[in-house]
Write an enzyme that holds these catalytic residues in place. Sequence first.
Site, PDB file in Angstrom:
ATOM      1  CG  ASP A 210      -1.993   1.403   0.861  1.00 39.52           C
ATOM      2  OD1 ASP A 210      -2.015   1.566   0.759  1.00 39.52           O
ATOM      3  OD2 ASP A 210      -3.826   0.196   1.318  1.00 39.52           O
ATOM      4  N   GLY A 234       3.805   1.138  -2.320  1.00 41.65           N
ATOM      5  CA  GLY A 234       3.673   1.452  -3.624  1.00 41.65           C
ATOM      6  C   GLY A 234       2.742   2.038  -4.083  1.00 41.65           C
ATOM      7  CG  ASP A 235       0.601   4.904  -7.572  1.00 38.65           C
ATOM      8  OD1 ASP A 235      -0.385   4.313  -7.590  1.00 38.65           O
ATOM      9  OD2 ASP A 235       0.755   5.332  -8.032  1.00 38.65           O
ATOM     10  CG  HIS A 254     -15.451  -0.156  -2.528  1.00 41.87           C
ATOM     11  ND1 HIS A 254     -16.009   0.353  -1.661  1.00 41.87           N
ATOM     12  CD2 HIS A 254     -14.045   0.484  -2.705  1.00 41.87           C
ATOM     13  CE1 HIS A 254     -15.422   0.778  -0.758  1.00 41.87           C
ATOM     14  NE2 HIS A 254     -14.576   0.853  -0.713  1.00 41.87           N
TER      15      HIS A 254
END
Length: 344
Positions: A210, A234-235, A254
Amino acid sequence: MSTPRPEAAELNSHRSASPLHDLAYGHIHASALRAIARHRIADHLAHGPRTAHALAAVTGLDATALHRVLRLLATCGLFVEDADGAFVLTEAGHGLRSDVAGSQLPGILLFTDEMFRRAADGIEGTLRTGEPGFDAAYGMPFFDHLATTPDKSRVFDEAMTALSSGVDEAIADAYAFPESGTVVDIGGGRGGLLRQILATHPGLNGILFDQPRTVADHLLDGHDLAGRWHTQGGDFFTTAPTGGDLYLLKNVLHDWPDDDCLRILTTVRRAMRPATRLLLVDAVLPGDGTPHPAAALDIVMLMTLKGRERTAAEFEDLLARSGFRLRQVLPTGAMSSILEAEAI
């Protein structure tokens, strides 16, 4: 001739004038709930009934105003006022305590925060533009705002952890996890679900992935998990850990519109070997319009983000377009379901 006095049953037989009135009063209930939560009234009732005057004496609040607010929330099933005028916590009310397993207090403080109230005020504009009311109120997207306001980010992270309490156990129990291998939790927050999976499956190892600031506050410490996990910042739009045997995305998709979901799923798929399993944990709306509790969560997505809750068919389409095949949808006993997919 004197007018006969009404019986007690008649005095207590009143009903709301209209369901419309109940809806119109919704913001009043939410504000009253927030006030009680912030002053930790449920904690003060943990050891037995207390009158509003007794509660006011230990909280510094106005006894009359407190009594009236508690009386309102009693109509919502959080408290019961006994014959002596003392208030008792109900089972639902215990969820407001800060010192119990499964406390919903952080979630209540998040969803009644001014961020959500202001975003909700913008729904009328959202109906015209389709854009989140949050962006209009704050001049930036929701997660950008969290990144610039550490206090709000902390409220959000604490709420996500609290809202997962109990749900993580249900998820870990609902799926037949392998006996060995590495589980990669993408966008896994502080690691509540990964911790539960590793605790109940001692042959598994895990990677929590995350944002760096989020994983730095992880929940994976503990003697029973020692040496079986590591974190990685990280992304997920651009990278994901490679080499995992099972990948998780819990309550991630979501938050995002379809195009962004495809970017996330494609990134995760690049990190996976063919035939590796991916578990999506999200609410799954019925495709036939049957009422579902996630319909309310869908409006939270509408007013704060550009995401949405989805049907199984909508998830299947996203998965197919990003290199996966949907294998099954498993209920968990919670609002979320598990969608098992396979990398193809």
